[in-house]
Scaffold this active site. Structure first.
Site, PDB file in Angstrom:
ATOM      1  N   LYS A  36      45.700  34.551  45.888  1.00 39.90           N
ATOM      2  CA  LYS A  36      44.984  35.453  46.539  1.00 39.90           C
ATOM      3  C   LYS A  36      44.562  34.820  47.918  1.00 39.90           C
ATOM      4  O   LYS A  36      44.634  35.374  49.171  1.00 39.90           O
ATOM      5  CB  LYS A  36      43.926  35.987  45.968  1.00 39.90           C
ATOM      6  CG  LYS A  36      43.962  36.907  44.805  1.00 39.90           C
ATOM      7  CD  LYS A  36      42.771  37.361  43.990  1.00 39.90           C
ATOM      8  CE  LYS A  36      43.052  38.306  42.735  1.00 39.90           C
ATOM      9  NZ  LYS A  36      41.983  38.422  42.126  1.00 39.90           N
ATOM     10  N   ALA A  84      39.374  34.632  44.658  1.00 39.26           N
ATOM     11  CA  ALA A  84      38.597  34.440  43.218  1.00 39.26           C
ATOM     12  C   ALA A  84      39.472  35.302  42.127  1.00 39.26           C
ATOM     13  O   ALA A  84      40.079  36.341  42.506  1.00 39.26           O
ATOM     14  CB  ALA A  84      37.263  34.914  43.169  1.00 39.26           C
ATOM     15  N   ASP A  85      39.274  35.097  41.051  1.00 40.51           N
ATOM     16  CA  ASP A  85      39.829  35.778  39.873  1.00 40.51           C
ATOM     17  C   ASP A  85      39.138  35.380  38.530  1.00 40.51           C
ATOM     18  O   ASP A  85      38.666  34.332  38.599  1.00 40.51           O
ATOM     19  CB  ASP A  85      41.271  35.375  39.734  1.00 40.51           C
ATOM     20  CG  ASP A  85      42.024  36.525  39.122  1.00 40.51           C
ATOM     21  OD1 ASP A  85      42.447  37.696  39.522  1.00 40.51           O
ATOM     22  OD2 ASP A  85      42.100  36.442  37.849  1.00 40.51           O
ATOM     23  N   GLN A  86      39.263  36.591  37.612  1.00 41.38           N
ATOM     24  CA  GLN A  86      38.303  36.261  36.509  1.00 41.38           C
ATOM     25  C   GLN A  86      39.404  36.682  35.435  1.00 41.38           C
ATOM     26  O   GLN A  86      40.003  37.710  35.498  1.00 41.38           O
ATOM     27  CB  GLN A  86      37.345  36.970  36.439  1.00 41.38           C
ATOM     28  CG  GLN A  86      36.416  36.850  35.280  1.00 41.38           C
ATOM     29  CD  GLN A  86      35.027  37.672  35.221  1.00 41.38           C
ATOM     30  OE1 GLN A  86      35.121  38.902  35.250  1.00 41.38           O
ATOM     31  NE2 GLN A  86      34.007  37.063  35.494  1.00 41.38           N
TER      32      GLN A  86
END
Length: 202
Positions: A62, A78-80
């Site tokens: 990203k 950011a990622d989760q």
């Protein structure tokens, strides 16, 4: 009022309202430019199975996606991911899938892996992955249906069908980890990196 001291505005490569709110409340001037990325395809083609590694990869991609278009600016990705043992969860496609996820998570502990990456000029400068342990209380079918009725379409916007900062807080007995990690942005570590680059006024 902003603590941002970069020559150009910081970019957040995310549509997440929670991440945008966290940055804004921390007094960071930024512009949100969502990454043009097929997350599911990136994950499947990577061959990765570790939830932390997957979150980090997606955060990298990203950040890089937007950084290549804005080479003179710092870009946050950011990622989760959510893992219950070996099972990885994605955002539920609708109410039925949300109910199935809640049945699987009810009464047990799962982990949230939140990754943040910072890129500039098409290169990753910083990465951090934080983990939070989440123990959902036992839920009967009536509890699940009542929650889904109240939460509405929001259940499809978050993995696990909950948002802890909203109605999802009613689902939990115990949490381990900081609030920023649970909301999907390891903010303390991100701010420490930005300070190390003298990009913040405090």
């Amino acid at each position: 009022m902003t603590f941002w001291r970069g020559q150009f505005p910081l970019i957040l490569a995310s549509q997440s309202r929670a991440r945008q709110t966290l940055l804004a409340q921390a007094g960071i001037e930024f512009t949100a430019i969502p990454a043009d990325l097929d997350e599911r395809m990136v994950q499947e083609s990577s061959g990765l199975s570790s939830p932390g590694d997957i979150a980090a990869l997606l955060a990298h991609e990203k950040a890089l996606s937007v950084s290549r278009r804005k080479p003179g600016q710092f870009v946050i990705g950011a990622d989760q991911t959510l893992a219950l043992g070996l099972r990885l969860f994605s955002k539920p496609a609708g109410r039925a899938e949300a109910a199935e996820q809640l049945r699987a998570l009810a009464g047990v502990r799962h982990e949230l892996y939140s990754a943040v990456a910072v890129a500039a000029a098409g290169q990753i400068l910083f990465t951090h992955v934080a983990t939070a342990g989440m123990t959902m209380r036992p839920l009967g079918e009536a509890d699940i249906e009542a929650y889904l009725d109240e939460a509405g379409e929001a259940v499809s916007s978050s993995v696990g069908a909950y948002q802890l900062e909203r109605l999802g807080v009613h689902l939990f007995d115990h949490i381990e980890g900081d609030f920023f990690t649970i909301l999907g942005l390891p903010l303390l570590q991100l701010l420490a990196f930005l300070r190390s680059r003298r990009l913040l006024g405090v």
